[in-house]
Motif scaffolding. Sequence first.
Motif, PDB file in Angstrom:
ATOM      1  N   VAL A 122     -17.106 -13.671  -9.479  1.00 16.84           N
ATOM      2  CA  VAL A 122     -18.108 -13.204  -8.643  1.00 16.84           C
ATOM      3  C   VAL A 122     -17.092 -13.115  -7.394  1.00 16.84           C
ATOM      4  O   VAL A 122     -16.706 -13.321  -7.102  1.00 16.84           O
ATOM      5  N   LEU A 123     -16.890 -11.352  -6.943  1.00 16.50           N
ATOM      6  CA  LEU A 123     -15.812 -10.310  -6.981  1.00 16.50           C
ATOM      7  C   LEU A 123     -16.483  -9.671  -5.689  1.00 16.50           C
ATOM      8  O   LEU A 123     -17.199  -8.487  -6.224  1.00 16.50           O
ATOM      9  N   ALA A 124     -16.418  -9.260  -4.307  1.00 19.03           N
ATOM     10  CA  ALA A 124     -16.762  -8.175  -3.506  1.00 19.03           C
ATOM     11  C   ALA A 124     -15.166  -7.450  -3.607  1.00 19.03           C
ATOM     12  O   ALA A 124     -14.561  -7.589  -3.646  1.00 19.03           O
ATOM     13  N   THR A 125     -15.449  -6.212  -4.617  1.00 14.96           N
ATOM     14  CA  THR A 125     -14.653  -5.316  -4.958  1.00 14.96           C
ATOM     15  C   THR A 125     -14.058  -4.305  -3.985  1.00 14.96           C
ATOM     16  O   THR A 125     -12.858  -3.532  -3.955  1.00 14.96           O
ATOM     17  N   ASN A 126     -15.505  -4.078  -2.788  1.00 13.65           N
ATOM     18  CA  ASN A 126     -14.849  -2.965  -1.610  1.00 13.65           C
ATOM     19  C   ASN A 126     -13.832  -1.830  -2.316  1.00 13.65           C
ATOM     20  O   ASN A 126     -12.872  -0.866  -1.776  1.00 13.65           O
ATOM     21  N   LEU A 127     -14.463  -0.764  -3.114  1.00 15.29           N
ATOM     22  CA  LEU A 127     -14.058   0.397  -4.002  1.00 15.29           C
ATOM     23  C   LEU A 127     -14.128   1.280  -3.300  1.00 15.29           C
ATOM     24  O   LEU A 127     -15.689   1.533  -2.336  1.00 15.29           O
ATOM     25  N   SER A 128     -12.739   1.617  -3.307  1.00 16.92           N
ATOM     26  CA  SER A 128     -13.576   3.188  -2.170  1.00 16.92           C
ATOM     27  C   SER A 128     -12.755   4.510  -2.652  1.00 16.92           C
ATOM     28  O   SER A 128     -13.337   5.762  -1.645  1.00 16.92           O
ATOM     29  N   GLY A 129     -12.356   4.826  -4.054  1.00 19.51           N
ATOM     30  CA  GLY A 129     -12.535   5.998  -4.348  1.00 19.51           C
ATOM     31  C   GLY A 129     -11.968   5.770  -5.279  1.00 19.51           C
ATOM     32  O   GLY A 129     -10.962   4.762  -6.522  1.00 19.51           O
ATOM     33  N   VAL A 130     -11.492   7.103  -6.024  1.00 14.27           N
ATOM     34  CA  VAL A 130     -10.960   7.407  -7.601  1.00 14.27           C
ATOM     35  C   VAL A 130     -10.256   8.138  -7.408  1.00 14.27           C
ATOM     36  O   VAL A 130     -10.525   9.911  -6.804  1.00 14.27           O
ATOM     37  N   ARG A 131      -8.999   8.670  -8.357  1.00 17.50           N
ATOM     38  CA  ARG A 131      -7.970   9.355  -7.687  1.00 17.50           C
ATOM     39  C   ARG A 131      -7.163   9.565  -9.707  1.00 17.50           C
ATOM     40  O   ARG A 131      -7.521   9.006 -11.152  1.00 17.50           O
ATOM     41  N   TYR A 132      -7.502  10.369  -9.207  1.00 10.43           N
ATOM     42  CA  TYR A 132      -6.512  11.059 -11.255  1.00 10.43           C
ATOM     43  C   TYR A 132      -5.381  11.880 -11.149  1.00 10.43           C
ATOM     44  O   TYR A 132      -4.768  12.202 -10.309  1.00 10.43           O
ATOM     45  N   GLU A 133      -4.750  11.040 -12.007  1.00 12.09           N
ATOM     46  CA  GLU A 133      -2.803  11.734 -12.654  1.00 12.09           C
ATOM     47  C   GLU A 133      -3.075  12.031 -13.651  1.00 12.09           C
ATOM     48  O   GLU A 133      -3.872  11.091 -14.513  1.00 12.09           O
ATOM     49  N   PRO A 134      -2.550  13.133 -14.374  1.00 12.40           N
ATOM     50  CA  PRO A 134      -2.006  13.511 -15.656  1.00 12.40           C
ATOM     51  C   PRO A 134      -1.605  11.981 -16.423  1.00 12.40           C
ATOM     52  O   PRO A 134      -1.049  10.722 -16.350  1.00 12.40           O
ATOM     53  N   GLY A 135      -2.373  11.420 -17.420  1.00 13.14           N
ATOM     54  CA  GLY A 135      -2.197  10.254 -18.364  1.00 13.14           C
ATOM     55  C   GLY A 135      -2.941   8.661 -17.680  1.00 13.14           C
ATOM     56  O   GLY A 135      -3.123   8.104 -18.431  1.00 13.14           O
TER      57      GLY A 135
END
Length: 153
Positions: A122-135
């Motif tokens: 049981v965990l509050a993840t608080n996701l705020s964003g997704v970013r990409y970098e090569p690989g």
Amino acid sequence: MEIRALSLRVTEDELNGWIGRLLEGSDKVQRLQIRIGTEGLVADGEAEFMGHQVPFDATIHLHAEESCIVLRLSRFEAAGFFPVPGWFILKKLRKHQSEWLQIEDDCVTLNVERLLEERGVVLATNLSGVRYEPGALILDAQAPEPVQAAAHP
């Protein structure tokens, strides 16, 4: 438990390993390979369509939304006897919907908190964003700042 701040870096090798374990024993998708570029995820492989293995290539964009990671199929191309529309692939995924995996229109929503809860965490993840970098894919989490009550004189 609650994540207050986190930046998680996931490499292509790690992502392909996880997906490979999820697809183990599946005869519907084969030779799936994910590459991570600055524009999103690029997936290629083969999928069964009407008894034939059809090669495909897709671009998938991700974003964070509350406790979820939303994957949007932005481009899908298939070769073979005739083109296979992207909705066909997403329709096949609908069989696997659960509390933590939902498919609607051109989006797949992965509820990370429910997935973890199903596995006893049981965990509050608080996701705020997704970013990409090569690989690599970077998942960010940042808890909202608590709202301070106004001081009364």
